[in-house]
Scaffold this motif. Structure first.
Motif, PDB file in Angstrom:
ATOM      1  N   LEU A  22       0.853  -1.194   0.000  1.00  0.00           N
ATOM      2  CA  LEU A  22       0.000   0.000   0.000  1.00  0.00           C
ATOM      3  C   LEU A  22       0.885   1.238   0.000  1.00  0.00           C
ATOM      4  O   LEU A  22       1.799   1.352   0.818  1.00  0.00           O
ATOM      5  CB  LEU A  22      -0.915   0.018   1.225  1.00  0.00           C
ATOM      6  N   GLU A  23       0.629   2.124  -0.937  1.00  0.00           N
ATOM      7  CA  GLU A  23       1.326   3.401  -1.007  1.00  0.00           C
ATOM      8  C   GLU A  23       0.286   4.503  -1.127  1.00  0.00           C
ATOM      9  O   GLU A  23      -0.812   4.284  -1.620  1.00  0.00           O
ATOM     10  CB  GLU A  23       2.263   3.446  -2.214  1.00  0.00           C
ATOM     11  N   THR A  24       0.648   5.686  -0.686  1.00  0.00           N
ATOM     12  CA  THR A  24      -0.255   6.822  -0.782  1.00  0.00           C
ATOM     13  C   THR A  24      -0.148   7.431  -2.174  1.00  0.00           C
ATOM     14  O   THR A  24       0.947   7.679  -2.667  1.00  0.00           O
ATOM     15  CB  THR A  24       0.085   7.875   0.277  1.00  0.00           C
ATOM     16  N   ALA A  25      -1.297   7.655  -2.797  1.00  0.00           N
ATOM     17  CA  ALA A  25      -1.342   8.270  -4.121  1.00  0.00           C
ATOM     18  C   ALA A  25      -2.533   9.221  -4.172  1.00  0.00           C
ATOM     19  O   ALA A  25      -3.515   9.057  -3.446  1.00  0.00           O
ATOM     20  CB  ALA A  25      -1.481   7.205  -5.204  1.00  0.00           C
ATOM     21  N   VAL A  26      -2.433  10.205  -5.030  1.00  0.00           N
ATOM     22  CA  VAL A  26      -3.510  11.187  -5.175  1.00  0.00           C
ATOM     23  C   VAL A  26      -4.615  10.587  -6.027  1.00  0.00           C
ATOM     24  O   VAL A  26      -4.377  10.119  -7.147  1.00  0.00           O
ATOM     25  CB  VAL A  26      -2.987  12.497  -5.810  1.00  0.00           C
ATOM     26  N   ASN A  27      -5.838  10.592  -5.486  1.00  0.00           N
ATOM     27  CA  ASN A  27      -7.009  10.154  -6.231  1.00  0.00           C
ATOM     28  C   ASN A  27      -7.404  11.295  -7.165  1.00  0.00           C
ATOM     29  O   ASN A  27      -7.776  12.379  -6.708  1.00  0.00           O
ATOM     30  CB  ASN A  27      -8.138   9.808  -5.256  1.00  0.00           C
ATOM     31  N   LYS A  28      -7.328  11.059  -8.463  1.00  0.00           N
ATOM     32  CA  LYS A  28      -7.617  12.122  -9.441  1.00  0.00           C
ATOM     33  C   LYS A  28      -9.068  12.579  -9.398  1.00  0.00           C
ATOM     34  O   LYS A  28      -9.374  13.711  -9.752  1.00  0.00           O
ATOM     35  CB  LYS A  28      -7.243  11.649 -10.844  1.00  0.00           C
ATOM     36  N   ALA A  29      -9.959  11.704  -8.930  1.00  0.00           N
ATOM     37  CA  ALA A  29     -11.378  12.055  -8.884  1.00  0.00           C
ATOM     38  C   ALA A  29     -11.685  13.099  -7.799  1.00  0.00           C
ATOM     39  O   ALA A  29     -12.527  13.970  -8.000  1.00  0.00           O
ATOM     40  CB  ALA A  29     -12.227  10.810  -8.657  1.00  0.00           C
ATOM     41  N   ASN A  30     -10.995  12.985  -6.643  1.00  0.00           N
ATOM     42  CA  ASN A  30     -11.318  13.910  -5.549  1.00  0.00           C
ATOM     43  C   ASN A  30     -10.115  14.715  -5.049  1.00  0.00           C
ATOM     44  O   ASN A  30     -10.260  15.542  -4.160  1.00  0.00           O
ATOM     45  CB  ASN A  30     -11.977  13.166  -4.391  1.00  0.00           C
ATOM     46  N   GLY A  31      -8.927  14.467  -5.579  1.00  0.00           N
ATOM     47  CA  GLY A  31      -7.737  15.225  -5.196  1.00  0.00           C
ATOM     48  C   GLY A  31      -7.161  14.883  -3.840  1.00  0.00           C
ATOM     49  O   GLY A  31      -6.258  15.552  -3.352  1.00  0.00           O
ATOM     50  N   ARG A  32      -7.631  13.813  -3.210  1.00  0.00           N
ATOM     51  CA  ARG A  32      -7.154  13.422  -1.881  1.00  0.00           C
ATOM     52  C   ARG A  32      -6.069  12.350  -1.982  1.00  0.00           C
ATOM     53  O   ARG A  32      -6.072  11.536  -2.891  1.00  0.00           O
ATOM     54  CB  ARG A  32      -8.308  12.865  -1.054  1.00  0.00           C
ATOM     55  N   ASP A  33      -5.189  12.364  -0.976  1.00  0.00           N
ATOM     56  CA  ASP A  33      -4.226  11.274  -0.844  1.00  0.00           C
ATOM     57  C   ASP A  33      -4.960  10.068  -0.268  1.00  0.00           C
ATOM     58  O   ASP A  33      -5.624  10.182   0.768  1.00  0.00           O
ATOM     59  CB  ASP A  33      -3.092  11.665   0.101  1.00  0.00           C
ATOM     60  N   GLU A  34      -4.841   8.927  -0.954  1.00  0.00           N
ATOM     61  CA  GLU A  34      -5.514   7.707  -0.508  1.00  0.00           C
ATOM     62  C   GLU A  34      -4.573   6.526  -0.651  1.00  0.00           C
ATOM     63  O   GLU A  34      -3.709   6.524  -1.534  1.00  0.00           O
ATOM     64  CB  GLU A  34      -6.779   7.464  -1.338  1.00  0.00           C
ATOM     65  N   PRO A  35      -4.726   5.502   0.198  1.00  0.00           N
ATOM     66  CA  PRO A  35      -3.896   4.300   0.045  1.00  0.00           C
ATOM     67  C   PRO A  35      -4.251   3.576  -1.257  1.00  0.00           C
ATOM     68  O   PRO A  35      -5.421   3.401  -1.582  1.00  0.00           O
ATOM     69  CB  PRO A  35      -4.235   3.455   1.272  1.00  0.00           C
ATOM     70  N   THR A  36      -3.213   3.188  -1.976  1.00  0.00           N
ATOM     71  CA  THR A  36      -3.386   2.503  -3.256  1.00  0.00           C
ATOM     72  C   THR A  36      -2.490   1.267  -3.276  1.00  0.00           C
ATOM     73  O   THR A  36      -1.329   1.344  -2.884  1.00  0.00           O
ATOM     74  CB  THR A  36      -2.999   3.433  -4.423  1.00  0.00           C
ATOM     75  N   GLU A  37      -3.030   0.147  -3.727  1.00  0.00           N
ATOM     76  CA  GLU A  37      -2.256  -1.079  -3.825  1.00  0.00           C
ATOM     77  C   GLU A  37      -1.368  -1.020  -5.076  1.00  0.00           C
ATOM     78  O   GLU A  37      -1.859  -0.827  -6.178  1.00  0.00           O
ATOM     79  CB  GLU A  37      -3.217  -2.271  -3.907  1.00  0.00           C
ATOM     80  N   VAL A  38      -0.050  -1.179  -4.875  1.00  0.00           N
ATOM     81  CA  VAL A  38       0.915  -1.095  -5.968  1.00  0.00           C
ATOM     82  C   VAL A  38       1.694  -2.409  -6.047  1.00  0.00           C
ATOM     83  O   VAL A  38       2.201  -2.895  -5.033  1.00  0.00           O
ATOM     84  CB  VAL A  38       1.903   0.072  -5.739  1.00  0.00           C
ATOM     85  N   GLN A  39       1.785  -2.981  -7.250  1.00  0.00           N
ATOM     86  CA  GLN A  39       2.530  -4.228  -7.433  1.00  0.00           C
ATOM     87  C   GLN A  39       4.027  -3.929  -7.465  1.00  0.00           C
ATOM     88  O   GLN A  39       4.491  -3.116  -8.260  1.00  0.00           O
ATOM     89  CB  GLN A  39       2.100  -4.925  -8.720  1.00  0.00           C
TER      90      GLN A  39
END
Length: 120
Positions: A22-39
């Motif tokens: 899990l890494e933090t990435a900006v959600n383009k839909a709402n502009g918030r930093d959210e946890p994102t699963e990265v391979q």
């Protein structure tokens, strides 16, 4: 001698694993930093080892036998604790939700795993 041991050990590795963190990435839909699963790894040779824990616990009047799962993988790969690991071995694919701290040896590392269904 270590190299021959390492080659013999790796011949037993009949599985492949993918590692996700899990890494933090900006959600383009709402502009918030959210946890994102990265391979982080794909198709890394490995082997699963299973053993039963001898003690049982009472659960709704029926004994529950627990199983211990370990992942054997090259000591050169970096798998942080808490990673999601998906392993394909013997024609079956299983997701594991929480990897533990690795025990690193001269030729490999062993990582304790928890099946994804127990975590959810």
């Amino acid at each position: 001698m270590v190299k021959s041991y390492q080659n013999a050990l790796r011949r037993l590795w009949d599985g492949l694993c993918d590692v996700y963190v899990l890494e933090t990435a900006v959600n383009k839909a709402n502009g918030r930093d959210e946890p994102t699963e990265v391979q982080k790894l794909h198709g890394e040779p490995c082997r699963l080892s299973f053993s039963s824990i001898s003690s049982t616990t009472e659960r709704d009047s029926a004994p529950l036998i627990q199983q211990s799962v370990k992942l054997f993988v090259s000591k050169t790969v970096k798998i942080p604790a808490g990673s999601k690991i998906v392993v394909t071995q013997e024609g079956r694919t299983t997701a594991y939700a929480r990897s533990g701290e690795p025990a690193v040896y001269s030729c490999h590392q062993e990582i304790p795993l928890v099946p994804f269904k127990e975590y959810a």
